[in-house]
Design a protein around this motif. Structure first.
Motif, PDB file in Angstrom:
ATOM      1  N   ASN A   1      41.126  62.032  38.413  1.00 24.30           N
ATOM      2  CA  ASN A   1      40.868  60.947  39.583  1.00 24.30           C
ATOM      3  C   ASN A   1      41.830  59.988  39.735  1.00 24.30           C
ATOM      4  O   ASN A   1      42.809  59.956  38.924  1.00 24.30           O
ATOM      5  CB  ASN A   1      39.352  60.409  39.330  1.00 24.30           C
ATOM      6  CG  ASN A   1      38.644  60.056  40.544  1.00 24.30           C
ATOM      7  OD1 ASN A   1      39.335  59.839  41.819  1.00 24.30           O
ATOM      8  ND2 ASN A   1      37.299  59.952  40.541  1.00 24.30           N
ATOM      9  N   PHE A   2      41.529  58.921  40.204  1.00 20.87           N
ATOM     10  CA  PHE A   2      42.506  57.850  40.729  1.00 20.87           C
ATOM     11  C   PHE A   2      41.651  56.763  40.912  1.00 20.87           C
ATOM     12  O   PHE A   2      40.524  56.621  41.219  1.00 20.87           O
ATOM     13  CB  PHE A   2      43.439  58.006  41.800  1.00 20.87           C
ATOM     14  CG  PHE A   2      42.702  58.134  43.262  1.00 20.87           C
ATOM     15  CD1 PHE A   2      42.699  57.006  43.910  1.00 20.87           C
ATOM     16  CD2 PHE A   2      42.297  59.200  43.689  1.00 20.87           C
ATOM     17  CE1 PHE A   2      41.930  57.162  45.291  1.00 20.87           C
ATOM     18  CE2 PHE A   2      41.543  59.381  44.881  1.00 20.87           C
ATOM     19  CZ  PHE A   2      41.441  58.214  45.687  1.00 20.87           C
ATOM     20  N   ILE A   3      42.528  55.401  40.848  1.00 19.20           N
ATOM     21  CA  ILE A   3      41.669  54.173  40.988  1.00 19.20           C
ATOM     22  C   ILE A   3      42.399  53.401  42.135  1.00 19.20           C
ATOM     23  O   ILE A   3      43.893  53.526  42.085  1.00 19.20           O
ATOM     24  CB  ILE A   3      41.744  53.280  39.924  1.00 19.20           C
ATOM     25  CG1 ILE A   3      41.052  51.989  40.123  1.00 19.20           C
ATOM     26  CG2 ILE A   3      42.885  53.046  39.304  1.00 19.20           C
ATOM     27  CD1 ILE A   3      40.733  51.111  38.928  1.00 19.20           C
ATOM     28  N   LEU A   4      41.954  52.901  42.903  1.00 20.92           N
ATOM     29  CA  LEU A   4      42.559  52.264  44.149  1.00 20.92           C
ATOM     30  C   LEU A   4      41.869  50.827  44.472  1.00 20.92           C
ATOM     31  O   LEU A   4      40.586  51.012  44.613  1.00 20.92           O
ATOM     32  CB  LEU A   4      42.592  52.961  45.431  1.00 20.92           C
ATOM     33  CG  LEU A   4      43.423  52.536  46.661  1.00 20.92           C
ATOM     34  CD1 LEU A   4      44.781  52.943  46.368  1.00 20.92           C
ATOM     35  CD2 LEU A   4      42.693  53.045  48.182  1.00 20.92           C
ATOM     36  N   TYR A   5      42.859  49.902  44.190  1.00 25.27           N
ATOM     37  CA  TYR A   5      42.104  48.550  44.475  1.00 25.27           C
ATOM     38  C   TYR A   5      42.878  47.493  45.235  1.00 25.27           C
ATOM     39  O   TYR A   5      44.206  47.600  45.235  1.00 25.27           O
ATOM     40  CB  TYR A   5      41.539  48.182  43.269  1.00 25.27           C
ATOM     41  CG  TYR A   5      42.503  47.628  42.083  1.00 25.27           C
ATOM     42  CD1 TYR A   5      43.547  46.730  42.127  1.00 25.27           C
ATOM     43  CD2 TYR A   5      42.826  48.568  41.296  1.00 25.27           C
ATOM     44  CE1 TYR A   5      44.166  46.407  41.317  1.00 25.27           C
ATOM     45  CE2 TYR A   5      43.958  48.350  40.438  1.00 25.27           C
ATOM     46  CZ  TYR A   5      44.678  47.345  40.202  1.00 25.27           C
ATOM     47  OH  TYR A   5      45.584  46.780  39.199  1.00 25.27           O
ATOM     48  N   SER A   6      42.187  46.557  45.717  1.00 21.71           N
ATOM     49  CA  SER A   6      42.724  45.261  46.462  1.00 21.71           C
ATOM     50  C   SER A   6      42.796  44.298  45.187  1.00 21.71           C
ATOM     51  O   SER A   6      42.148  44.152  44.400  1.00 21.71           O
ATOM     52  CB  SER A   6      42.313  44.955  47.589  1.00 21.71           C
ATOM     53  OG  SER A   6      42.580  43.464  48.014  1.00 21.71           O
ATOM     54  N   THR A   7      43.855  43.344  45.384  1.00 18.79           N
ATOM     55  CA  THR A   7      43.960  42.212  44.194  1.00 18.79           C
ATOM     56  C   THR A   7      42.751  41.269  44.301  1.00 18.79           C
ATOM     57  O   THR A   7      42.566  40.455  43.557  1.00 18.79           O
ATOM     58  CB  THR A   7      45.360  41.661  44.329  1.00 18.79           C
ATOM     59  OG1 THR A   7      45.580  40.978  45.688  1.00 18.79           O
ATOM     60  CG2 THR A   7      46.315  42.586  43.708  1.00 18.79           C
ATOM     61  N   GLY A   8      42.229  41.423  45.704  1.00 18.96           N
ATOM     62  CA  GLY A   8      41.057  40.475  45.818  1.00 18.96           C
ATOM     63  C   GLY A   8      41.456  39.046  46.228  1.00 18.96           C
ATOM     64  O   GLY A   8      42.437  38.508  46.437  1.00 18.96           O
ATOM     65  N   SER A   9      40.258  38.389  46.316  1.00 13.30           N
ATOM     66  CA  SER A   9      40.231  36.795  46.878  1.00 13.30           C
ATOM     67  C   SER A   9      41.193  35.962  46.099  1.00 13.30           C
ATOM     68  O   SER A   9      41.643  35.091  46.672  1.00 13.30           O
ATOM     69  CB  SER A   9      38.780  36.475  46.830  1.00 13.30           C
ATOM     70  OG  SER A   9      37.837  37.151  47.632  1.00 13.30           O
ATOM     71  N   ASP A  10      41.290  36.177  44.656  1.00  6.69           N
ATOM     72  CA  ASP A  10      42.144  35.281  44.183  1.00  6.69           C
ATOM     73  C   ASP A  10      43.722  35.715  44.333  1.00  6.69           C
ATOM     74  O   ASP A  10      44.494  35.093  43.476  1.00  6.69           O
ATOM     75  CB  ASP A  10      41.742  35.235  42.251  1.00  6.69           C
ATOM     76  CG  ASP A  10      41.720  36.568  41.771  1.00  6.69           C
ATOM     77  OD1 ASP A  10      42.146  37.715  42.462  1.00  6.69           O
ATOM     78  OD2 ASP A  10      41.661  36.758  40.831  1.00  6.69           O
ATOM     79  N   CYS A  11      43.818  36.876  44.938  1.00 10.87           N
ATOM     80  CA  CYS A  11      45.379  37.178  44.888  1.00 10.87           C
ATOM     81  C   CYS A  11      46.127  37.645  43.868  1.00 10.87           C
ATOM     82  O   CYS A  11      47.170  37.507  43.823  1.00 10.87           O
ATOM     83  CB  CYS A  11      46.101  36.211  45.960  1.00 10.87           C
ATOM     84  SG  CYS A  11      45.225  35.920  47.590  1.00 10.87           S
ATOM     85  N   LYS A  12      45.415  38.008  42.897  1.00 16.26           N
ATOM     86  CA  LYS A  12      45.905  38.395  41.386  1.00 16.26           C
ATOM     87  C   LYS A  12      45.570  39.687  41.050  1.00 16.26           C
ATOM     88  O   LYS A  12      44.355  40.103  41.212  1.00 16.26           O
ATOM     89  CB  LYS A  12      45.541  37.363  40.334  1.00 16.26           C
ATOM     90  CG  LYS A  12      45.838  35.719  40.706  1.00 16.26           C
ATOM     91  CD  LYS A  12      45.583  34.858  39.821  1.00 16.26           C
ATOM     92  CE  LYS A  12      45.926  33.456  39.858  1.00 16.26           C
ATOM     93  NZ  LYS A  12      45.281  32.744  38.768  1.00 16.26           N
ATOM     94  N   ASP A  13      46.500  40.471  40.414  1.00 14.38           N
ATOM     95  CA  ASP A  13      46.479  41.797  40.056  1.00 14.38           C
ATOM     96  C   ASP A  13      45.607  41.525  38.675  1.00 14.38           C
ATOM     97  O   ASP A  13      46.399  41.229  37.533  1.00 14.38           O
ATOM     98  CB  ASP A  13      47.528  42.309  39.846  1.00 14.38           C
ATOM     99  CG  ASP A  13      47.406  44.154  39.443  1.00 14.38           C
ATOM    100  OD1 ASP A  13      46.264  44.435  38.980  1.00 14.38           O
ATOM    101  OD2 ASP A  13      48.224  44.907  39.734  1.00 14.38           O
TER     102      ASP A  13
END
Length: 573
Positions: free
Chosen positions: A529-541
């Protein structure tokens, strides 16, 4: 003894002298001690002048002569009073002047308070009409989706009872018996779904609001029903998917998305937020569908083409024109207009913004019950004085700011314009851009609205809502990336090494950027499978670490952590 002697001496004077002295003392209108001193001085003067008179007649004639020399009683009394005032100590004069000034100021304060609290607004502009002008396009009524949606909503109100208890439940959590009830409802209420589907084919959505109302009183019907309809459409999608009718399931997703898209533009903020929630619901259900079912590549390609057409020219930002008109309307209704400084009207402020009363208070402290003790009359009086002082203090806290410090009407107009101009300027900047430039939108807006009770509650809400728009953008565009990845896997049996490969091999027209990093979404292959994500509200990976609330539940868009958009997880996982 001295007073008795003075009284006896006065009684020895002729009647005319006694009457004259009494008249003078009565006309002086000054403190008792000063009147007594003047009386004694006049008695002494008459005694000195009459002591050489031998007979009563001589004393009476001499007294009349002296009275004539003194002149008019009223003028004499005035001159004596002025002379006594000039001779009093400086400290006494200062106290008297301070007291007089205090009385005048208190009187002016009462007059000002009465004028302040009795103010009335002047309604000079119809902002509802202006909202209608900007929100209603120059198009034929037959192109308007609103009548179809409203008709569907009204029908739903009459026929929702059979499924109303399931509304908060996901399709996957319905048992077999409940699904049968819902499926029968679909069969009996095909007209509701058809009305909504037909509505999504219309190019416009608008409502004409009643222009005799104010902006705060605008009635926006059926928003709750629209969300219920969106939930029902997703149920219909899952029902189709369970029967392997994937093209029909994707049509349901498109219908749900277009319904949300119609609730955007120059409409009220609450309508736009409902539209955002329906769009996000459509995107999440699309990813969940792709996660559960194996769908053929041709059906996926056809749906992706439609999905790209729906989203490629979409403006994800909010429109604040209606909200600014609402603020202007509130100002003209919450401030006086006319003589003097246009001030806020406390009664209207309380009606429009009850929460403003909380801002005017500093809160209360709960003390333990007092022990009843025997008290003296002095203690009771002191307690009453303290109670009165406390009441006055609380009143000053609540109303003093409004009375003397709150911005006036013109300043509030300028502040509203400045605030919404700033929002229009900054809303196109992604959270990543704001973060990189060190711009805290909420703080900036709070600084603009600082001290204005009509606006301080709006500022943090606007900043938060602006971020929600970018949550929605990330959800929708990440769904497009997921579609491309799933298609790639169907054709190649594996996933690409990086997202750029999708664009190179034409699985996606243009690779979307994560608005919270201004880079492509983070993509990692893990086993099958794979993982796809946004860095979110804190703008940090954060390496794919999600945010969990105090109860341990995953929150896609938390204050920190990454927003993992694939694989799809249930809230309790």
């Amino acid at each position: 003894m001295a007073k008795e002697n003075e009284k006896n001496n006065a009684n020895q004077l002729p009647d005319s002298a006694i009457q004259f002295i009494e008249n003078v003392i009565n006309k002086i209108r000054y403190r008792r001690k000063i009147r007594t001193d003047v009386q004694n001085e006049l008695i002494a003067h008459f005694e000195d002048e009459l002591q050489e008179c031998k007979t009563g007649q001589e004393r009476d004639e001499k007294a009349k002569e002296l009275i004539k020399e003194f002149g008019e009683v009223k003028l004499l009394a005035t001159l004596i009073r002025r002379a006594k005032k000039r001779c009093r100590p400086l400290w006494r004069t200062m106290i008297a002047r301070i007291f007089q000034i205090a009385v005048v100021l208190i009187l002016c304060l009462f007059i000002y308070i009465a004028w302040f609290f009795s103010g009335k607004p002047a309604i000079t502009r119809n902002y509802v009409a202006e909202l209608n002008n900007i929100s209603i396009p120059k198009a034929d009524e037959s192109l308007n989706a609103a009548p179809l949606y409203d008709k569907a909503a009204e029908m739903l109100k009459k026929d929702v009872n059979d499924i109303n208890e399931y509304m908060g439940i996901l399709w996957a959590d319905l048992n077999a018996e409940q699904k049968k009830v819902v499926e029968k409802w679909f069969e009996d209420n095909k007209d509701i779904l058809k009305l909504v589907t037909d509505g999504t084919q219309k190019p416009y959505f608008w409502r004409k609001h009643k222009e005799q109302s104010d902006m705060m009183g605008i009635i926006i019907p059926n928003l709750v029903e629209f969300r219920m309809i969106a939930r029902i459409i997703t149920w219909h999608m899952w029902m189709n998917a369970e029967h392997n009718r994937f093209k029909e399931a994707f049509l349901d997703i498109k219908t749900c998305f277009l319904l949300g898209q119609h609730l955007r533009g120059n409409v009220t903020l609450i309508e736009q937020l409902v539209g955002i929630s329906i769009e996000s619901m459509s995107a999440r259900n699309t990813r969940e569908l792709l996660n559960i079912y194996v769908i053929d590549k041709n059906t996926l390609a056809e749906f992706q083409q439609d999905y790209e057409l729906m989203t490629e020219r979409k403006d994800f930002t909010l429109q604040f024109k209606a909200e600014s008109l609402g603020s202007y309307d509130v100002i003209q209704r919450a401030f006086t207009d006319g003589f003097g400084r246009d001030h806020i009207i406390p009664k209207v402020l309380k009606q429009l913004y009850p929460e403003a009363q909380v801002l005017l208070s500093s809160g209360t402290v709960n003390y333990p019950p007092a022990v009843v003790k025997q008290t003296s009359w002095f203690s009771d009086i002191l307690s009453d004085i303290c109670d009165i002082t406390s009441d006055v203090t609380q009143w000053v806290k609540k109303n003093g700011y409004l009375l003397f410090l709150h911005p006036d009407k013109e300043e509030t107009y300028r502040t509203v314009q400045q605030m919404y101009d700033y929002v229009e300027k900054m809303k196109s900047m992604t959270p990543a851009q704001l973060h990189a430039e060190g711009v805290n939108l909420e703080e900036k807006l709070m600084n603009i609205a600082k001290g204005n009770l009509l606006l301080v509650n709006n500022a943090p809400a606007i900043a938060r809502i602006n971020e929600i728009c970018y949550h929605n953008k990330a959800e929708i565009e990440a769904t497009l990336v997921v579609l491309s990845l799933v298609r790639f896997n169907r054709e190649h049996g594996n996933y690409p090494q990086n997202l750029e490969q999708l664009a190179v091999e034409n699985y996606i027209k243009k690779l979307p950027m994560d608005p919270f990093s201004n880079k492509p979404f983070v993509y990692k292959i893990n086993e099958q499978n794979f993982i796809l994500y946004s860095t979110g509200s804190d703008c940090k990976d954060n390496g794919g670490e999600v945010f969990r609330d105090k109860g341990g539940q995953v929150r896609t868009w938390g204050k920190s952590g990454d927003a993992v958009l694939w694989p799809v997880t249930r809230p309790e996982e």
